[in-house]
Write a protein that holds these residues in place. Structure first.
Motif, PDB file in Angstrom:
ATOM      1  N   ASP A   1       0.838  -1.207   0.000  1.00 42.27           N
ATOM      2  CA  ASP A   1       0.000   0.000   0.000  1.00 42.27           C
ATOM      3  C   ASP A   1       0.868   1.251   0.000  1.00 42.27           C
ATOM      4  OD1 ASP A   1      -2.271  -1.576   0.061  1.00 42.27           O
ATOM      5  OD2 ASP A   1      -2.646  -1.255   2.208  1.00 42.27           O
ATOM      6  N   PHE A   2       1.955   1.222   0.788  1.00 42.34           N
ATOM      7  CA  PHE A   2       2.886   2.346   0.835  1.00 42.34           C
ATOM      8  C   PHE A   2       3.474   2.602  -0.550  1.00 42.34           C
ATOM      9  CE2 PHE A   2       7.235   3.826   0.847  1.00 42.34           C
ATOM     10  CZ  PHE A   2       7.133   5.022   1.538  1.00 42.34           C
ATOM     11  N   LYS A   3       3.981   1.535  -1.190  1.00 41.95           N
ATOM     12  CA  LYS A   3       4.599   1.703  -2.506  1.00 41.95           C
ATOM     13  C   LYS A   3       3.598   2.229  -3.530  1.00 41.95           C
ATOM     14  CE  LYS A   3       6.613  -2.460  -2.717  1.00 41.95           C
ATOM     15  NZ  LYS A   3       7.503  -3.556  -3.148  1.00 41.95           N
ATOM     16  N   ARG A   4       2.397   1.694  -3.497  1.00 43.81           N
ATOM     17  CA  ARG A   4       1.356   2.132  -4.439  1.00 43.81           C
ATOM     18  C   ARG A   4       1.018   3.608  -4.214  1.00 43.81           C
ATOM     19  NH1 ARG A   4      -1.227  -2.150  -4.470  1.00 43.81           N
ATOM     20  NH2 ARG A   4      -2.197  -1.933  -2.432  1.00 43.81           N
ATOM     21  N   ALA A   5       0.866   4.013  -2.965  1.00 46.29           N
ATOM     22  CA  ALA A   5       0.542   5.415  -2.662  1.00 46.29           C
ATOM     23  C   ALA A   5       1.695   6.337  -3.048  1.00 46.29           C
ATOM     24  CB  ALA A   5       0.220   5.571  -1.169  1.00 46.29           C
ATOM     25  N   PHE A   6       2.930   5.905  -2.787  1.00 45.14           N
ATOM     26  CA  PHE A   6       4.094   6.712  -3.135  1.00 45.14           C
ATOM     27  C   PHE A   6       4.184   6.899  -4.647  1.00 45.14           C
ATOM     28  CE2 PHE A   6       8.445   7.485  -4.303  1.00 45.14           C
ATOM     29  CZ  PHE A   6       8.850   8.442  -3.390  1.00 45.14           C
ATOM     30  N   LYS A   7       4.048   5.803  -5.386  1.00 44.16           N
ATOM     31  CA  LYS A   7       4.120   5.879  -6.848  1.00 44.16           C
ATOM     32  C   LYS A   7       3.018   6.767  -7.411  1.00 44.16           C
ATOM     33  CE  LYS A   7       6.049   1.245  -7.425  1.00 44.16           C
ATOM     34  NZ  LYS A   7       5.777  -0.095  -7.964  1.00 44.16           N
ATOM     35  N   THR A   8       1.820   6.621  -6.884  1.00 49.62           N
ATOM     36  CA  THR A   8       0.700   7.451  -7.343  1.00 49.62           C
ATOM     37  C   THR A   8       0.999   8.919  -7.110  1.00 49.62           C
ATOM     38  OG1 THR A   8      -0.884   5.681  -6.943  1.00 49.62           O
ATOM     39  CG2 THR A   8      -1.756   7.924  -7.030  1.00 49.62           C
ATOM     40  N   CYS A   9       1.490   9.247  -5.929  1.00 51.53           N
ATOM     41  CA  CYS A   9       1.816  10.629  -5.590  1.00 51.53           C
ATOM     42  C   CYS A   9       2.860  11.189  -6.551  1.00 51.53           C
ATOM     43  CB  CYS A   9       2.315  10.690  -4.147  1.00 51.53           C
ATOM     44  SG  CYS A   9       2.789  12.334  -3.583  1.00 51.53           S
ATOM     45  N   MET A  10       3.931  10.433  -6.773  1.00 54.98           N
ATOM     46  CA  MET A  10       5.002  10.914  -7.653  1.00 54.98           C
ATOM     47  C   MET A  10       4.515  11.056  -9.094  1.00 54.98           C
ATOM     48  SD  MET A  10       7.789  11.599  -5.981  1.00 54.98           S
ATOM     49  CE  MET A  10       9.173  11.484  -7.112  1.00 54.98           C
ATOM     50  N   ARG A  11       3.729  10.122  -9.553  1.00 47.27           N
ATOM     51  CA  ARG A  11       3.225  10.196 -10.934  1.00 47.27           C
ATOM     52  C   ARG A  11       2.239  11.343 -11.106  1.00 47.27           C
ATOM     53  NH1 ARG A  11       3.301   3.809 -11.131  1.00 47.27           N
ATOM     54  NH2 ARG A  11       5.375   3.566 -12.009  1.00 47.27           N
ATOM     55  N   GLN A  12       1.460  11.612 -10.076  1.00 47.39           N
ATOM     56  CA  GLN A  12       0.539  12.746 -10.153  1.00 47.39           C
ATOM     57  C   GLN A  12       1.297  14.068 -10.209  1.00 47.39           C
ATOM     58  OE1 GLN A  12      -2.048  12.086  -6.786  1.00 47.39           O
ATOM     59  NE2 GLN A  12      -3.500  10.924  -8.024  1.00 47.39           N
ATOM     60  N   ARG A  13       2.526  14.047  -9.712  1.00 48.21           N
ATOM     61  CA  ARG A  13       3.371  15.254  -9.789  1.00 48.21           C
ATOM     62  C   ARG A  13       4.224  15.235 -11.054  1.00 48.21           C
ATOM     63  NH1 ARG A  13       4.809  16.811  -3.608  1.00 48.21           N
ATOM     64  NH2 ARG A  13       2.786  16.308  -2.756  1.00 48.21           N
ATOM     65  N   ASP A  14       3.899  14.321 -11.947  1.00 51.34           N
ATOM     66  CA  ASP A  14       4.483  14.217 -13.285  1.00 51.34           C
ATOM     67  C   ASP A  14       5.937  13.738 -13.303  1.00 51.34           C
ATOM     68  OD1 ASP A  14       3.918  14.277 -15.977  1.00 51.34           O
ATOM     69  OD2 ASP A  14       4.659  16.318 -16.258  1.00 51.34           O
ATOM     70  N   HIS A  15       6.323  12.904 -12.319  1.00 49.69           N
ATOM     71  CA  HIS A  15       7.653  12.326 -12.327  1.00 49.69           C
ATOM     72  C   HIS A  15       7.595  10.949 -12.972  1.00 49.69           C
ATOM     73  CE1 HIS A  15       9.356  15.548  -9.994  1.00 49.69           C
ATOM     74  NE2 HIS A  15       8.408  15.411  -9.088  1.00 49.69           N
ATOM     75  N   LYS A  16       8.668  10.563 -13.618  1.00 48.88           N
ATOM     76  CA  LYS A  16       8.748   9.289 -14.334  1.00 48.88           C
ATOM     77  C   LYS A  16       9.494   8.271 -13.481  1.00 48.88           C
ATOM     78  CE  LYS A  16       6.931  11.464 -17.765  1.00 48.88           C
ATOM     79  NZ  LYS A  16       5.506  11.583 -17.759  1.00 48.88           N
ATOM     80  N   LEU A  17       8.744   7.361 -12.861  1.00 40.63           N
ATOM     81  CA  LEU A  17       9.332   6.319 -12.028  1.00 40.63           C
ATOM     82  C   LEU A  17       9.653   5.091 -12.864  1.00 40.63           C
ATOM     83  CD1 LEU A  17       7.091   6.492  -8.856  1.00 40.63           C
ATOM     84  CD2 LEU A  17       9.413   7.311  -9.098  1.00 40.63           C
ATOM     85  N   VAL A  18      10.817   4.483 -12.581  1.00 44.54           N
ATOM     86  CA  VAL A  18      11.215   3.259 -13.276  1.00 44.54           C
ATOM     87  C   VAL A  18      10.590   2.040 -12.597  1.00 44.54           C
ATOM     88  CG1 VAL A  18      13.188   1.821 -13.897  1.00 44.54           C
ATOM     89  CG2 VAL A  18      13.363   4.312 -14.039  1.00 44.54           C
ATOM     90  N   ASN A  19      10.507   2.085 -11.258  1.00 43.30           N
ATOM     91  CA  ASN A  19       9.963   0.926 -10.515  1.00 43.30           C
ATOM     92  C   ASN A  19       8.766   1.308  -9.696  1.00 43.30           C
ATOM     93  OD1 ASN A  19      11.406   2.499  -8.695  1.00 43.30           O
ATOM     94  ND2 ASN A  19      12.198   0.754  -7.569  1.00 43.30           N
TER      95      ASN A  19
END
Length: 108
Positions: free
Chosen positions: A90-108
């Motif tokens: 849940d932590f990873k999913r929430a973190f990734k969602t937050c970063m992607r909503q701020r328009d960052h490109k995550l690899v993992n």
């Protein structure tokens, strides 16, 4: 949180100047969203109580409720570990969602 570390692709990221600040803010938000510590404690507690009760009932039939309760509580430890795993995901999913909503490109 496990040993997972988010990786941002700096070449593809349109806002490299805000990555560090956003990672800190998203980590705080993701921790609030997942509450890992609470989930592990609740899972372990519920599992131990349920396991102890079930073990005591079986132990009473077999002749030793106390031994059955202890065994049942020990066997329930995986429930707490599973809750911890779920909270970590849940932590990873929430973190990734937050970063992607701020328009960052995550690899993992």
């Amino acid at each position: 949180m496990s040993g997972w570390h988010p990786i941002v692709d700096p070449r593809m990221d349109p806002h490299p100047e805000t990555v560090q600040r956003d990672m800190v803010e998203c980590k705080v938000l993701a921790k609030q969203a997942s509450d890992i510590t609470k989930e592990v404690a609740m899972g372990a507690g519920v599992g131990a109580v349920t396991g102890a009760a079930g073990g005591a009932a079986i132990g009473a039939i077999a002749g030793s409720a106390a031994t059955g309760a202890a065994g049942g509580a020990i066997l329930a430890i995986p429930a707490g570990l599973w809750k911890g795993y779920e909270a970590n995901e849940d932590f990873k999913r929430a973190f990734k969602t937050c970063m992607r909503q701020r328009d960052h490109k995550l690899v993992n």
